[in-house]
Motif scaffolding. Structure first.
Motif, PDB file in Angstrom:
ATOM      1  N   ARG A  45      -5.510  -0.185   3.679  1.00  7.61           N
ATOM      2  CA  ARG A  45      -5.144  -1.501   4.184  1.00  7.61           C
ATOM      3  C   ARG A  45      -4.871  -2.509   3.061  1.00  7.61           C
ATOM      4  O   ARG A  45      -3.975  -3.318   3.159  1.00  7.61           O
ATOM      5  CB  ARG A  45      -6.228  -2.033   5.109  1.00  7.61           C
ATOM      6  CG  ARG A  45      -5.931  -3.417   5.570  1.00  7.61           C
ATOM      7  CD  ARG A  45      -5.988  -3.818   6.978  1.00  7.61           C
ATOM      8  NE  ARG A  45      -6.172  -2.952   8.070  1.00  7.61           N
ATOM      9  CZ  ARG A  45      -5.278  -2.849   9.040  1.00  7.61           C
ATOM     10  NH1 ARG A  45      -4.140  -3.495   8.986  1.00  7.61           N
ATOM     11  NH2 ARG A  45      -5.537  -2.099  10.069  1.00  7.61           N
ATOM     12  N   THR A  46      -5.645  -2.477   1.978  1.00  9.42           N
ATOM     13  CA  THR A  46      -5.513  -3.520   0.954  1.00  9.42           C
ATOM     14  C   THR A  46      -4.806  -3.001  -0.290  1.00  9.42           C
ATOM     15  O   THR A  46      -4.821  -1.804  -0.593  1.00  9.42           O
ATOM     16  CB  THR A  46      -6.894  -4.063   0.542  1.00  9.42           C
ATOM     17  OG1 THR A  46      -7.610  -3.036  -0.135  1.00  9.42           O
ATOM     18  CG2 THR A  46      -7.677  -4.555   1.738  1.00  9.42           C
ATOM     19  N   GLU A  47      -4.249  -3.939  -1.009  1.00 14.27           N
ATOM     20  CA  GLU A  47      -3.557  -3.608  -2.244  1.00 14.27           C
ATOM     21  C   GLU A  47      -4.547  -3.126  -3.307  1.00 14.27           C
ATOM     22  O   GLU A  47      -4.232  -2.236  -4.095  1.00 14.27           O
ATOM     23  CB  GLU A  47      -2.778  -4.825  -2.736  1.00 14.27           C
ATOM     24  CG  GLU A  47      -1.775  -4.511  -3.795  1.00 14.27           C
ATOM     25  CD  GLU A  47      -0.845  -5.666  -4.075  1.00 14.27           C
ATOM     26  OE1 GLU A  47       0.317  -5.393  -4.372  1.00 14.27           O
ATOM     27  OE2 GLU A  47      -1.273  -6.831  -4.013  1.00 14.27           O
ATOM     28  N   GLN A  48      -5.751  -3.660  -3.313  1.00 14.04           N
ATOM     29  CA  GLN A  48      -6.753  -3.234  -4.290  1.00 14.04           C
ATOM     30  C   GLN A  48      -7.166  -1.789  -4.056  1.00 14.04           C
ATOM     31  O   GLN A  48      -7.337  -1.026  -5.013  1.00 14.04           O
ATOM     32  CB  GLN A  48      -7.972  -4.151  -4.260  1.00 14.04           C
ATOM     33  CG  GLN A  48      -8.968  -3.853  -5.373  1.00 14.04           C
ATOM     34  CD  GLN A  48      -8.358  -3.977  -6.761  1.00 14.04           C
ATOM     35  OE1 GLN A  48      -7.710  -4.965  -7.075  1.00 14.04           O
ATOM     36  NE2 GLN A  48      -8.538  -2.956  -7.589  1.00 14.04           N
ATOM     37  N   GLU A  49      -7.307  -1.373  -2.797  1.00 15.25           N
ATOM     38  CA  GLU A  49      -7.604   0.027  -2.495  1.00 15.25           C
ATOM     39  C   GLU A  49      -6.479   0.926  -3.007  1.00 15.25           C
ATOM     40  O   GLU A  49      -6.727   1.996  -3.557  1.00 15.25           O
ATOM     41  CB  GLU A  49      -7.762   0.238  -0.992  1.00 15.25           C
ATOM     42  CG  GLU A  49      -9.025  -0.307  -0.393  1.00 15.25           C
ATOM     43  CD  GLU A  49      -9.051  -0.120   1.109  1.00 15.25           C
ATOM     44  OE1 GLU A  49      -9.941   0.604   1.588  1.00 15.25           O
ATOM     45  OE2 GLU A  49      -8.176  -0.690   1.800  1.00 15.25           O
ATOM     46  N   MET A  50      -5.236   0.472  -2.825  1.00 14.82           N
ATOM     47  CA  MET A  50      -4.080   1.227  -3.285  1.00 14.82           C
ATOM     48  C   MET A  50      -4.120   1.366  -4.804  1.00 14.82           C
ATOM     49  O   MET A  50      -3.907   2.457  -5.335  1.00 14.82           O
ATOM     50  CB  MET A  50      -2.788   0.539  -2.845  1.00 14.82           C
ATOM     51  CG  MET A  50      -1.535   1.194  -3.385  1.00 14.82           C
ATOM     52  SD  MET A  50       0.000   0.461  -2.828  1.00 14.82           S
ATOM     53  CE  MET A  50      -0.159  -1.222  -3.357  1.00 14.82           C
TER      54      MET A  50
END
Length: 83
Positions: A45-50
């Protein structure tokens, strides 16, 4: 957007694609050449996870002229090349 692929031929930025609010990644270590299939995609869901998964070796789906591609090379985060 913080994550993009810098196209080596044209120098254009290709940004990560979202589908239904999720970024789409592929895990080559786990799925090998079958990572691109719908059943094997990794959704975050988040850019940081990506970003965290990219740093671990995941591929990310980026926009393209024809259709989005899973890529690992020439990825930049905050303007700094990471792969």
């Amino acid at each position: 957007m913080r994550v993009y692929r810098l196209d080596p031929k044209t120098g254009t930025k290709r940004y990560a694609v979202q589908e239904n609010g999720y970024y789409i990644l592929g895990d080559y270590k786990k799925f090998g050449r079958k990572q691109h299939t719908v059943a094997n995609r990794v959704l975050v869901r988040t850019e940081q996870e990506m970003i965290d998964l990219i740093m671990q070796g995941h591929y990310v789906r980026v926009e393209d002229d024809v259709r989005p591609d899973l890529v690992q090379k020439n990825l930049c985060i905050d303007g700094k090349k990471v792969t």
